[in-house]
Design an enzyme around this catalytic site. Structure first.
Site, PDB file in Angstrom:
ATOM      1  N   HIS A 103       0.834  -1.205   0.000  1.00  0.00           N
ATOM      2  CA  HIS A 103       0.000   0.000   0.000  1.00  0.00           C
ATOM      3  C   HIS A 103       0.873   1.262   0.000  1.00  0.00           C
ATOM      4  CE1 HIS A 103      -4.080  -1.329   0.135  1.00  0.00           C
ATOM      5  NE2 HIS A 103      -3.982  -1.984   1.286  1.00  0.00           N
ATOM      6  N   SER A 356      -9.845  -3.010   9.647  1.00  0.00           N
ATOM      7  CA  SER A 356     -10.445  -2.790   8.334  1.00  0.00           C
ATOM      8  C   SER A 356      -9.816  -1.584   7.641  1.00  0.00           C
ATOM      9  CB  SER A 356     -11.958  -2.574   8.482  1.00  0.00           C
ATOM     10  OG  SER A 356     -12.578  -2.449   7.227  1.00  0.00           O
ATOM     11  N   TRP A 359      -6.332  -2.508   6.466  1.00  0.00           N
ATOM     12  CA  TRP A 359      -6.463  -3.410   5.314  1.00  0.00           C
ATOM     13  C   TRP A 359      -6.694  -2.609   4.031  1.00  0.00           C
ATOM     14  CZ3 TRP A 359     -11.179  -4.897   2.567  1.00  0.00           C
ATOM     15  CH2 TRP A 359     -11.000  -5.967   1.697  1.00  0.00           C
ATOM     16  N   HIS A 360      -7.470  -1.550   4.109  1.00  0.00           N
ATOM     17  CA  HIS A 360      -7.734  -0.723   2.930  1.00  0.00           C
ATOM     18  C   HIS A 360      -6.510   0.109   2.527  1.00  0.00           C
ATOM     19  CE1 HIS A 360     -12.011  -1.599   3.734  1.00  0.00           C
ATOM     20  NE2 HIS A 360     -12.199  -1.275   2.473  1.00  0.00           N
ATOM     21  N   GLY A 361      -5.701   0.534   3.485  1.00  0.00           N
ATOM     22  CA  GLY A 361      -4.524   1.351   3.177  1.00  0.00           C
ATOM     23  C   GLY A 361      -4.296   2.415   4.228  1.00  0.00           C
TER      24      GLY A 361
END
Length: 466
Positions: A103, A356, A359-361
């Protein structure tokens, strides 16, 4: 010639060539998944699942994507082979560490925001799959007593073979956008066991009607997205004209920008749903209607569109949005943070939302969105408790509280979603500040007010025996 055609096609729908290439490969997962059905033998199906996933990844993102995918896959399999008692926690932290590194290196959020694409999104799905496999193999060592139902259902007693593992991870391109599913389900599906056992009296259901429904839904969603996105660009939040608008117009624009962005996700998840359904993996059993049971395809379902847009409570959002990832977070983060005999609280909710977000960045907008989500859900629970405290005799007042919770959810969800879309700290704070941080103040105010006005459920007093 092909390059010129790709350029003209991409320009006609307003996307880059890289995104068009991904979309074509992504849609191709439907016929590729259908072809899995006619591949002979279990070994052949595992090899086809893995090879088709590798090939589609190469066409979509280039050769380097498969090298990236190999890293978390190797971490997960090596940890299971070398140190089973801790393989779940090892895979969790090392898998997330590599994902975070990608990321940061690729700054994928900026690429997605500007209309680009890379393999980081697929790596996100793959990371969850390898973690769940390792955790379930770890759970296979534990006694069933004391395990939750999900642990009992998904635990792996034996370690999967390497080809089974590769087939599970890359199955027919299902790692592109999910849904996330369990290794045990993948093995039973491939081997024709469990609900896929064709030797039973009941025939396997036809997937074609459900597949066509998902494809039709995808077409509608894409059409709406292409129509709305030019009218509600994200760049408007930092333009001078936006700052000149009044409060209601700004707030209305935030609502429409959030809804416009959601149609893109509805399209993506509808296509992935179609590919999983047509393969047969999406089948999740039969309805309870004894007279005329119907097949269910919930394993493939990642979103309930009406459930999101008409949610009566923010608590319902994780149950209808990115459903399979929400289920993963509940089983592998939220529930595992709750000590035996204790109830989950705000800490477990906030920790799950933080995982969460990571996990997305590592973008400020993601972090602020998921903290906002935790506040939003906690505030919605306060309204619900107040609603339950009202006597059933006062039905109209209860209905008013239900409507208030609905309005609260719509207001705070679309306000919070701006951070998820614009990503940068400056743009997020500019958008939030333009409406006086109303979507933050209201949830915090409700949480604080719940300590001043605690809700006691309305229950009829039991009669004393004479």
């Amino acid at each position: 010639m092909i390059s010129m055609d790709m350029n003209s096609m991409a320009a006609s729908i307003g996307v880059s060539v890289a995104v068009l290439r991904f979309l074509l490969c992504f849609v191709a997962t439907i016929p590729v998944s259908f072809a899995w059905r006619i591949v002979p033998s279990r070994l052949g199906k595992h090899v086809y699942a893995a090879a088709s996933g590798v090939f589609l990844s190469y066409l979509s993102f280039g050769f380097s994507s498969n090298l990236h995918f190999l890293v978390p896959m190797t971490i997960g399999y090596a940890s299971m082979a070398m140190y089973r008692p801790k393989c779940g926690i090892i895979t969790f932290f090392l898998g997330f560490a590599y994902l975070i590194g990608c990321h940061v290196f690729y700054m994928s959020g900026d690429a997605w925001k500007e209309g680009g694409i890379d393999s980081t999104g697929a790596l996100m799905v793959l990371t969850l799959k390898v973690i769940s496999c390792a955790v379930n193999y770890n759970d296979g060592m534990l006694k069933e007593e004391g395990l939750r139902e999900a642990q009992k259902k998904n635990r792996l007693i034996q370690m999967p073979s390497l080809i089974e593992y590769f087939g599970y991870c890359l199955c027919c391109g299902s790692h592109f956008a999910g849904p996330v599913y369990e290794m045990k389900d993948y093995l039973q599906w491939t081997e024709g066991k469990g609900i896929w056992d064709s030797s039973e009296k009941r025939k396997q259901p036809s997937p074609y009607g459900a597949t066509l429904r998902a494809i039709f839904q995808a077409g509608i969603c894409m059409a709406l997205y292409l129509y709305l996105v030019p009218q509600f660009p994200l760049t408007r939040f930092t333009e001078p004209v936006y700052q000149e608008w009044g409060f209601l117009k700004k707030f209305g624009y935030q609502y429409m920008a959030g809804q416009t962005a959601r149609w893109k996700y509805y399209f993506i998840w509808s296509i992935s749903e179609a590919s999983i359904i047509i393969s047969g993996l999406g089948f999740s059993g039969w309805t309870d209607d004894d007279a005329s049971p119907k097949p269910k395809w919930d394993r493939a379902k990642n979103v309930d569109i009406l459930g999101v847009e008409l949610a009566k409570s923010a608590v319902q959002i994780p149950l209808v949005w990115n459903i399979q990832v929400s289920t993963w977070l509940r089983h592998y983060v939220y529930e595992r943070l709750v000590k035996s005999g204790k109830k989950a609280g705000f800490f477990q909710l906030l920790a799950t939302q933080t995982v969460s977000a990571v996990w997305h960045g590592l973008y400020p907008g993601y972090m602020m969105f998921f903290v906002q989500s935790a506040l939003m859900i906690a505030g919605s629970r306060v309204i619900y408790r107040w609603q339950q405290a009202i006597s059933p005799k006062l039905a109209m007042l209860r209905n008013i509280m239900v409507f208030i919770n609905f309005l609260y959810t719509v207001l705070v969800l679309n306000y919070s979603a701006v951070g998820f879309m614009v990503l940068s700290l400056h743009e997020t704070l500019t958008a939030y500040g333009s409406v006086y941080y109303i979507g933050t103040i209201i949830p915090v105010g409700l949480i604080l007010l719940s300590y001043v006005v605690p809700a006691k459920p309305s229950r009829p007093k039991p009669r004393k025996e004479e």
